[in-house]
Design a protein around this motif. Structure first.
Motif, short mmCIF file in Angstrom:
data_model
loop_
_atom_site.label_atom_id
_atom_site.label_comp_id
_atom_site.label_asym_id
_atom_site.label_seq_id
_atom_site.Cartn_x
_atom_site.Cartn_y
_atom_site.Cartn_z
N ASP A 1 0.83 -1.20 0.00
CA ASP A 1 0.00 0.00 0.00
C ASP A 1 0.87 1.24 0.00
O ASP A 1 1.94 1.27 0.61
N VAL A 2 0.39 2.28 -0.68
CA VAL A 2 1.12 3.54 -0.70
C VAL A 2 1.15 4.18 0.69
O VAL A 2 2.06 4.94 1.02
N GLU B 1 2.03 3.17 6.90
CA GLU B 1 1.61 3.08 8.30
C GLU B 1 0.26 2.38 8.42
O GLU B 1 0.05 1.56 9.32
N ARG B 2 -0.64 2.72 7.53
CA ARG B 2 -1.96 2.08 7.53
C ARG B 2 -1.82 0.59 7.27
O ARG B 2 -2.47 -0.24 7.94
N ALA B 3 -0.99 0.23 6.31
CA ALA B 3 -0.79 -1.18 5.99
C ALA B 3 -0.15 -1.94 7.15
O ALA B 3 -0.51 -3.08 7.44
N GLU B 4 0.79 -1.29 7.82
CA GLU B 4 1.44 -1.94 8.97
C GLU B 4 0.44 -2.20 10.09
O GLU B 4 0.48 -3.27 10.73
N ALA B 5 -0.44 -1.25 10.34
CA ALA B 5 -1.45 -1.44 11.38
C ALA B 5 -2.40 -2.57 11.00
O ALA B 5 -2.78 -3.39 11.85
N SER B 6 -2.77 -2.64 9.74
CA SER B 6 -3.68 -3.70 9.28
C SER B 6 -2.99 -5.06 9.34
O SER B 6 -3.61 -6.06 9.73
N ILE C 1 4.10 -3.77 3.12
CA ILE C 1 5.15 -3.22 2.28
C ILE C 1 4.63 -1.93 1.65
O ILE C 1 3.51 -1.88 1.15
N GLY C 2 5.46 -0.89 1.68
CA GLY C 2 5.08 0.34 1.00
C GLY C 2 5.18 0.16 -0.51
O GLY C 2 6.20 -0.32 -1.00
N GLU D 1 10.48 0.60 -9.76
CA GLU D 1 11.47 0.18 -8.76
C GLU D 1 10.78 -0.37 -7.51
O GLU D 1 11.18 -1.41 -6.97
N MET D 2 9.73 0.31 -7.05
CA MET D 2 9.03 -0.14 -5.85
C MET D 2 8.30 -1.45 -6.10
O MET D 2 8.20 -2.29 -5.19
N ILE D 3 7.80 -1.65 -7.30
CA ILE D 3 7.11 -2.90 -7.62
C ILE D 3 8.08 -4.07 -7.52
O ILE D 3 7.80 -5.08 -6.87
N GLY D 4 9.25 -3.94 -8.16
CA GLY D 4 10.23 -5.00 -8.09
C GLY D 4 10.68 -5.28 -6.66
O GLY D 4 10.80 -6.44 -6.25
N SER D 5 10.90 -4.22 -5.90
CA SER D 5 11.34 -4.37 -4.51
C SER D 5 10.28 -5.05 -3.65
O SER D 5 10.59 -5.85 -2.76
#
Length: 256
Positions: free
Chosen positions: A42-43, A46-51, A65-66, A73-77
């Protein structure tokens, strides 16, 4: 075969874009509660980490994962980290999306482009990365694109969003055709009106009651209403389905 075997997702690693909230999170929770390891990409990290923490507190396996789907680059990572921590992704849920409300004559090129970049370009880029890895490793997989009933039932003032979802529907069929030989299934779910952060601007005021009244089942959707469809498409229960559309809208698309 028993239903528990047919719909088994306990061996799957599922990456959900836009998985930190809304229907993305609801689908991730369904899969996690049935044994899948889920990645909430998720972009809003913090929200994703809480979920993800909430899922883990219930005994599920979840990783946050952000991810901005506009960033190659973020997709591959994101896939690299998912593989390193949970295993190879076998199911992708392309759920990340944005909407913009404006009269078509006033819609700016920037607003149009921003919707397309996330809803179409981003969805394709993430699906492409998932498929490349599946093909490389000779693994079967499932890609689930989250479209909308507005793909072929447009309403006023959401031209960009409706067009983006129509494009995603055609992309679903195109990718299904190309990747079937690799045992990669590509299907779509078309939700109707659900109360989420994305739909809040459209359902504020009397909007929610109006849309519920226009739905034959008389209510808006909730996350649990997508559980059956996502379990079907993520599991071997859909092993002979590709290029298909499942509409989950309480009958809205067949109403007046």
């Amino acid at each position: 075969m028993l239903a528990s075997e047919l719909f088994d997702v306990s061996s799957e690693v599922v990456l959900v874009t836009g998985g930190g909230s809304g229907i993305g999170l609801a689908m991730a929770q369904t899969l996690a509660s049935n044994g899948a390891r889920v990645v909430l990409a998720d972009v809003a990290l913090e929200r994703a980490e809480a979920s993800a923490a909430a899922i883990r507190s219930e005994g599920g396996a979840a990783l946050a994962i952000g991810l901005d789907v506009r960033s190659e680059e973020m997709i591959g990572s994101a896939f690299d980290r998912a593989e390193a921590e949970l295993g190879a992704v076998g199911v992708l849920i392309n759920n990340a999306g944005i909407a913009h409300r404006d009269k078509a004559a006033a819609l700016s090129p920037k607003a149009w482009r921003s919707v397309m970049e996330v809803n179409v370009d981003g969805a394709f880029a993430v699906a492409q990365e998932a498929a490349r890895r599946m093909i490389r490793d000779r693994r079967a997989g499932s890609i689930i694109n989250i479209s909308s009933i507005l793909a072929d039932r447009p309403i006023r003032q959401v031209a960009a969003y409706s067009a983006s979802k129509a494009a995603l529907s055609q992309l679903t069929r195109s990718l299904a055709l190309e990747w079937a030989k690799h045992e990669i299934r590509v299907n779509e779910i078309r939700p109707g009106w659900f109360e989420t952060g994305l739909t809040d601007p459209f359902l504020k005021g009397p909007g929610a009651k109006i849309m519920a009244a226009q739905t034959p089942m008389g209510r808006l959707g909730i996350g649990l209403d997508l559980a059956g469809a996502v379990l079907l498409l993520a599991s071997d229960a859909s092993r002979y389905m590709t290029g298909s559309t499942i509409t989950v809208d309480g009958g809205h698309s067949i109403g007046k």
